[in-house]
Scaffold this active site. Sequence first.
Site, short mmCIF file in Angstrom:
data_model
loop_
_atom_site.label_atom_id
_atom_site.label_comp_id
_atom_site.label_asym_id
_atom_site.label_seq_id
_atom_site.Cartn_x
_atom_site.Cartn_y
_atom_site.Cartn_z
CB ALA A 1 -0.96 0.00 1.19
CB ALA B 1 -0.03 0.58 -3.77
NE ARG C 1 8.88 -5.25 2.13
CZ ARG C 1 9.98 -5.39 1.43
NH1 ARG C 1 11.10 -4.82 1.83
NH2 ARG C 1 9.98 -6.09 0.31
CB THR D 1 0.03 -2.92 -6.11
OG1 THR D 1 0.48 -2.56 -4.81
CG2 THR D 1 -1.43 -2.57 -6.28
CB ALA D 2 3.02 -6.22 -2.73
CE1 TYR E 1 9.80 -4.98 -12.24
CE2 TYR E 1 9.89 -4.31 -14.55
CZ TYR E 1 9.22 -4.36 -13.34
OH TYR E 1 7.97 -3.81 -13.24
CE LYS F 1 5.20 -6.66 -12.37
NZ LYS F 1 4.63 -6.39 -11.02
N PRO G 1 0.75 -2.34 -17.23
CG PRO G 1 1.09 -1.08 -15.29
CD PRO G 1 0.81 -2.48 -15.78
CE1 TYR H 1 7.12 -0.55 -27.36
CE2 TYR H 1 9.16 -1.73 -27.85
CZ TYR H 1 8.40 -0.95 -27.00
OH TYR H 1 8.91 -0.58 -25.79
#
Length: 341
Positions: A13, A18, A37, A83-84, A167, A171, A196, A303
Amino acid sequence: MSIEEQIILITGASGFVATQVVRLFLQRGYRVRGTVRSEQTAEKVRSIFPEYKEKLSFAIVQDIAQPGAFDEAVKGVQGIIHTASPFQFRVEDNERDLLQPAIRGTRSLLEATQHHAPQVKRVVLTSSFAAINHLRKGYWPEHTYTEADWNPDTYEEARTADGPTAYCASKTLAEKAAWEFVETEKPNFTLATICPPMIYGPVEQPVASMDRLNESAADVYRFMNGSLTEIPATGFPAWVDVRDVAEAHLRAYEAEQAAANERFFVVAGNFFYDEVCEVLRGVEGVDKAKVPVGKTQERPKVYGVSNEKVRSRLGMEFYSLEASIRDTAESLLKLEKKLKQ
């Protein structure tokens, strides 16, 4: 159950995206339980939303990759926005710092939802263009990316790859883990994923110092603070505003077709760094002498990106690049001033 009675769990959050998601769900009337956290972080997030103190609560989740990390957090909620996930390119260990937290964190949340929150009917997961983009194809000007595309990088390749590749793989593999879970476990909930690209827009999350900005805010700030003398190549020439990303999460959660499993490529369009610099030079308070100058005619062919699905299914409209970069810059100037006090 009315909106006002529903509790929505929003993981991570205190993050850049977030914070906007929390704001939007609170404004809509939902109660929000955010995972953070520590209690200190919870206090920082609370301070952003003083008018919603009765509707905002927190669950402490110190390590999202731990088994059972979300078991308590999911109890009693009606919906979940996840979202974390780590977003950083410079890490010491790809597996420990990127791959495992992203994959295990996602799996842990879905397992907790299935076992401890059978009342949840909808989960929305923040994925990324990183899960769509085929890095080895480069700018790939003959291709237009849509929800049908997947990054082909494997776990084994990502373990020893450079930061951006690892990374992007984290995802991809996290999103694939979510879809595999839905397919094999057939839980009570449906899944929507939001993908996104580079996310710009105002910085409203807690920030300790200007060198601790989220990656995309830092991406803009380097054009403002004199650290660049030339405009570099645009690595990922696709963008969207953070407020539109938040809106997409809300709409995907509430959508009439929420009974369906859906993937959404939430993108405003293509962009180049010289356009960003052009906007920055027109923002009051930005030192124009620090903003690098480049030649606009040197833009390469890149692209295409299609937002047809989010426009038609979710009714989305998007901020302009000019408005988004201006608002990003103004928020950074404000933050700079605040941190100097």
